[in-house]
Scaffold this motif. Structure first.
Motif, short mmCIF file in Angstrom:
data_model
loop_
_atom_site.label_atom_id
_atom_site.label_comp_id
_atom_site.label_asym_id
_atom_site.label_seq_id
_atom_site.Cartn_x
_atom_site.Cartn_y
_atom_site.Cartn_z
N ARG A 271 24.00 40.12 36.27
CA ARG A 271 24.54 41.36 36.85
C ARG A 271 25.33 41.12 38.13
NH1 ARG A 271 23.87 46.21 35.53
NH2 ARG A 271 23.80 46.92 37.66
N ILE A 272 25.26 39.93 38.71
CA ILE A 272 25.96 39.65 39.96
C ILE A 272 27.46 39.86 39.78
CG2 ILE A 272 26.63 37.80 41.55
CD1 ILE A 272 23.84 36.71 41.32
N GLY A 273 28.08 40.52 40.74
CA GLY A 273 29.53 40.69 40.70
C GLY A 273 29.96 42.00 41.34
N ILE A 274 31.19 42.36 41.09
CA ILE A 274 31.78 43.60 41.59
C ILE A 274 31.84 44.58 40.43
CG2 ILE A 274 33.83 44.67 42.58
CD1 ILE A 274 32.62 42.87 44.59
N ARG B 66 32.04 46.47 35.09
CA ARG B 66 32.58 45.28 35.73
C ARG B 66 33.98 45.05 35.17
NH1 ARG B 66 29.02 40.14 36.23
NH2 ARG B 66 27.93 41.29 34.64
N PRO B 67 35.01 44.89 36.01
CA PRO B 67 36.37 44.74 35.49
C PRO B 67 36.68 43.35 34.95
CG PRO B 67 36.40 44.74 37.87
CD PRO B 67 34.98 45.00 37.46
N TYR B 68 35.67 42.53 34.74
CA TYR B 68 35.85 41.18 34.20
C TYR B 68 34.57 40.77 33.50
CZ TYR B 68 33.24 40.08 38.41
OH TYR B 68 32.28 40.05 39.37
N ARG B 69 34.68 39.74 32.68
CA ARG B 69 33.50 39.24 31.98
C ARG B 69 32.80 38.19 32.81
NH1 ARG B 69 35.84 38.41 25.91
NH2 ARG B 69 36.07 40.62 25.47
N ALA C 193 41.96 34.79 34.49
CA ALA C 193 40.92 35.82 34.52
C ALA C 193 40.71 36.33 35.95
CB ALA C 193 39.62 35.27 33.95
N PHE C 194 40.77 35.42 36.93
CA PHE C 194 40.64 35.85 38.32
C PHE C 194 41.81 36.75 38.72
CE2 PHE C 194 41.73 35.37 42.79
CZ PHE C 194 40.57 35.84 43.38
N ASP C 195 43.02 36.37 38.33
CA ASP C 195 44.19 37.18 38.66
C ASP C 195 44.08 38.58 38.06
OD1 ASP C 195 45.28 35.08 40.08
OD2 ASP C 195 46.50 34.37 38.40
N ARG C 196 43.64 38.65 36.80
CA ARG C 196 43.47 39.96 36.15
C ARG C 196 42.42 40.80 36.88
NH1 ARG C 196 43.72 37.40 31.11
NH2 ARG C 196 41.46 37.27 31.15
N ALA C 197 41.27 40.19 37.19
CA ALA C 197 40.21 40.93 37.88
C ALA C 197 40.66 41.40 39.25
CB ALA C 197 38.96 40.06 37.99
N ALA C 198 41.35 40.55 39.99
CA ALA C 198 41.84 40.93 41.32
C ALA C 198 42.85 42.07 41.22
CB ALA C 198 42.45 39.72 42.02
N ASP C 199 43.74 41.98 40.23
CA ASP C 199 44.72 43.05 40.04
C ASP C 199 44.05 44.37 39.68
OD1 ASP C 199 46.74 41.29 40.60
OD2 ASP C 199 47.29 40.94 38.51
N VAL C 200 43.03 44.31 38.83
CA VAL C 200 42.32 45.54 38.44
C VAL C 200 41.61 46.15 39.65
CG1 VAL C 200 40.38 46.41 37.09
CG2 VAL C 200 42.09 44.95 36.02
N LEU C 201 40.95 45.32 40.45
CA LEU C 201 40.26 45.84 41.64
C LEU C 201 41.25 46.46 42.62
CD1 LEU C 201 37.55 43.14 42.31
CD2 LEU C 201 37.19 45.50 41.62
N GLU C 202 42.38 45.80 42.84
CA GLU C 202 43.39 46.34 43.74
C GLU C 202 43.96 47.65 43.20
OE1 GLU C 202 46.22 43.21 44.36
OE2 GLU C 202 44.76 41.97 45.43
N ALA C 203 44.14 47.73 41.89
CA ALA C 203 44.67 48.97 41.29
C ALA C 203 43.66 50.11 41.41
CB ALA C 203 45.03 48.72 39.83
#
Length: 181
Positions: free
Chosen positions: A88-91, A31-34, A165-175
């Motif tokens: 476990r819910i998430g991306i 998961r790219p975020y906590r 934290a949302f911005d970081r997770a969104a950036d990681v998913l986009e990358a």
């Protein structure tokens, strides 16, 4: 006894760096975020209720009612399963694709099946409740078929009051999506 495999600099601690990892990158989902504090708090309270249910099950069995103890134990096991699934819910991402884990269902897409991952401004649900507020959401479009249901928003249980934290997770998913497509 030194535990060199736990140290960040285990190469300098004398452990050989050629030791293969127990997994390959192909089967490693992460998961790219906590998980956020709201999600962890609900899971902790649920596990606390499960502990009380297990203790009451022991008291009920000592009182001589095995049927009541069995029902209480089943309720405790269901509460534990709910708490674990809630965490476990998430991306989740891996080199193979993107996995959307929900409470009851998991959906996995290969990177080649994903057309675009982007952050959009739209009305989002506040903590998953029916109330909608204006916010940001990560939108995942497939090449064929409809877009995935929005799971990652800045007002979800993982990111409420944590916009960075949302911005970081969104950036990681986009990358990840840009790199793997």
């Amino acid at each position: 006894m030194p535990l060199t495999f736990l140290a960040a600099d285990h190469d300098s601690a004398g452990a050989p760096s050629e030791i293969p990892l127990p997994h390959t990158e192909q089967d490693y989902w992460r998961r790219p975020y906590r998980p956020g504090p709201w999600r962890v708090a609900v899971a902790a309270v649920t596990l606390l209720v499960a502990a009380y249910l297990l203790i009451s099950g022991v008291i009920i069995i000592l009182a001589g009612s095995p049927t009541g103890a069995g029902a209480t134990a089943v309720a405790a096991v269901l509460a534990i399963a709910f708490a674990l699934r809630l965490l476990r819910i998430g991306i989740w991402v891996s080199p193979r694709g993107l996995r959307r884990v929900g409470l009851l269902r998991t959906q996995t897409l290969r990177w080649r099946d994903i057309a675009r991952v982007c952050t959009v401004q739209q009305p989002v649900k506040w903590l998953g409740l029916p109330r909608s507020v204006q916010g940001q959401a990560v939108h995942i479009e497939r090449r064929r078929g409809e877009a995935l249901r929005t799971l990652l928003t800045d007002h979800s249980a993982d990111f409420l009051a944590r916009p960075e934290a949302f911005d970081r997770a969104a950036d990681v998913l986009e990358a990840w999506a840009a790199e793997r497509r």
